[in-house]
Write a protein that holds these residues in place. Sequence first.
Motif, PDB file in Angstrom:
ATOM      1  N   UNK A  61      40.646 -34.640  -5.720  1.00  0.00           N
ATOM      2  CA  UNK A  61      41.604 -33.975  -5.256  1.00  0.00           C
ATOM      3  C   UNK A  61      42.659 -34.807  -4.746  1.00  0.00           C
ATOM      4  N   UNK A  62      42.684 -36.138  -4.985  1.00  0.00           N
ATOM      5  CA  UNK A  62      43.500 -37.195  -4.501  1.00  0.00           C
ATOM      6  C   UNK A  62      44.764 -36.784  -5.275  1.00  0.00           C
ATOM      7  N   UNK A 152      29.558 -33.285  -7.410  1.00  0.00           N
ATOM      8  CA  UNK A 152      29.887 -33.953  -8.456  1.00  0.00           C
ATOM      9  C   UNK A 152      29.459 -32.976  -9.576  1.00  0.00           C
ATOM     10  N   UNK A 153      30.485 -32.570 -10.352  1.00  0.00           N
ATOM     11  CA  UNK A 153      29.985 -31.559 -11.397  1.00  0.00           C
ATOM     12  C   UNK A 153      29.427 -32.126 -12.504  1.00  0.00           C
ATOM     13  N   UNK A 154      29.368 -33.373 -12.757  1.00  0.00           N
ATOM     14  CA  UNK A 154      28.868 -34.094 -14.018  1.00  0.00           C
ATOM     15  C   UNK A 154      28.033 -35.301 -13.669  1.00  0.00           C
ATOM     16  N   UNK A 215      22.517 -26.587   1.592  1.00  0.00           N
ATOM     17  CA  UNK A 215      23.731 -25.528   0.911  1.00  0.00           C
ATOM     18  C   UNK A 215      24.677 -24.835   1.919  1.00  0.00           C
ATOM     19  N   UNK A 216      23.991 -24.383   2.909  1.00  0.00           N
ATOM     20  CA  UNK A 216      24.829 -23.767   3.910  1.00  0.00           C
ATOM     21  C   UNK A 216      25.890 -24.811   4.672  1.00  0.00           C
ATOM     22  N   UNK A 221      32.433 -23.672  -3.710  1.00  0.00           N
ATOM     23  CA  UNK A 221      33.323 -23.927  -4.643  1.00  0.00           C
ATOM     24  C   UNK A 221      34.069 -25.293  -3.854  1.00  0.00           C
ATOM     25  N   UNK A 222      33.689 -25.441  -2.884  1.00  0.00           N
ATOM     26  CA  UNK A 222      34.186 -26.899  -1.952  1.00  0.00           C
ATOM     27  C   UNK A 222      33.323 -28.077  -2.275  1.00  0.00           C
ATOM     28  N   UNK A 223      33.746 -29.233  -1.961  1.00  0.00           N
ATOM     29  CA  UNK A 223      33.085 -30.502  -2.021  1.00  0.00           C
ATOM     30  C   UNK A 223      32.952 -31.051  -0.590  1.00  0.00           C
ATOM     31  N   UNK A 224      32.978 -30.245   0.289  1.00  0.00           N
ATOM     32  CA  UNK A 224      32.867 -30.600   1.847  1.00  0.00           C
ATOM     33  C   UNK A 224      31.655 -31.297   2.132  1.00  0.00           C
ATOM     34  N   UNK A 225      31.653 -32.682   2.894  1.00  0.00           N
ATOM     35  CA  UNK A 225      30.471 -33.248   3.154  1.00  0.00           C
ATOM     36  C   UNK A 225      30.285 -33.163   4.676  1.00  0.00           C
ATOM     37  N   UNK A 226      29.200 -32.920   5.393  1.00  0.00           N
ATOM     38  CA  UNK A 226      28.937 -32.855   6.633  1.00  0.00           C
ATOM     39  C   UNK A 226      27.634 -33.386   6.999  1.00  0.00           C
TER      40      UNK A 226
END
Length: 301
Positions: A61-62, A152-154, A215-216, A221-226
Amino acid sequence: PKHMQTRMVEILDAKTREKLCFLDKVGPAVAPALWARGYPQWYPARQSLRLDPKGKSLKDEDVLQKLPVGTTATLYFRDLGAQISWVTVFLTEYAGPLFIYLLFYFRVPFIYGHKYDFTSSRHTVVHLACICHSFHYIKRLLETLFVHRFSHGTMPLRNIFKNCTYYWGFAAWMAYYINHPLYTPPTYGAQQVKLALAIFVICQLGNFSIHMALRDLRPAGSKTRKIPYPTKNPFTWLFLLVSCPNYTYEVRVWLALVGVALFSLVGFTQMTIWAKGKHRSYLKEFRDYPPLRMPIIPFLL
């Protein structure tokens, strides 16, 4: 209307510094899409673009206009090799052991000798082991399809061969001995089996609870990391002490199911490597990461 700022982009090989291409008048493109314009064989998932030859890869997304570059941007390219989706990898890894184990359980021809073809073990624990093993991999397949959300998708295609060798090979090795006609039950009999079954069920619930909690954390659809924290579910309270409690539960599952030292040791070693990598990633990304946590074993490792 406001004039859209454009830039020139120079892409060099990260290893040789050789100029690979030069793009003129580039608008607000997402970084991985730049290289794919001129070289479609290196699709975005296969490429690593970075601002420094030895730096971190730019994220999908950069956007070029938000990177710390001047009017002429220099990016370094590295080919990550042919890629395959994580979902495909997981489904292949997990379907294999499920099928292979059942070949030994049903004693198909050419495994134990002709007189044992399609015979059945007289030991209840052997049938129980098959149920548990099958449940474990069916659970993994369903989680891959309906629970896991990948950042990561792949992954590199070459990894699937290494991963399948481990999962498929050990499934065959373990199944051969457990379903062997000369197999003898555990030393301490029914009590040992009941204890192992109880541990297996508890750790499967724990592993699933951790997967749901992770998962929660990431919207679809996002790549958010918490930072993962314990929830009201008691099985998630292990997050207080370790970064990857799903691996902690997983190792215990295998010790309960088969008690095979070699298999459990190899699995534990691999999961420790993964856990340490995730732990380092958490520490690097989050300054307020809980200091008490260890990667996989509370207070030790």
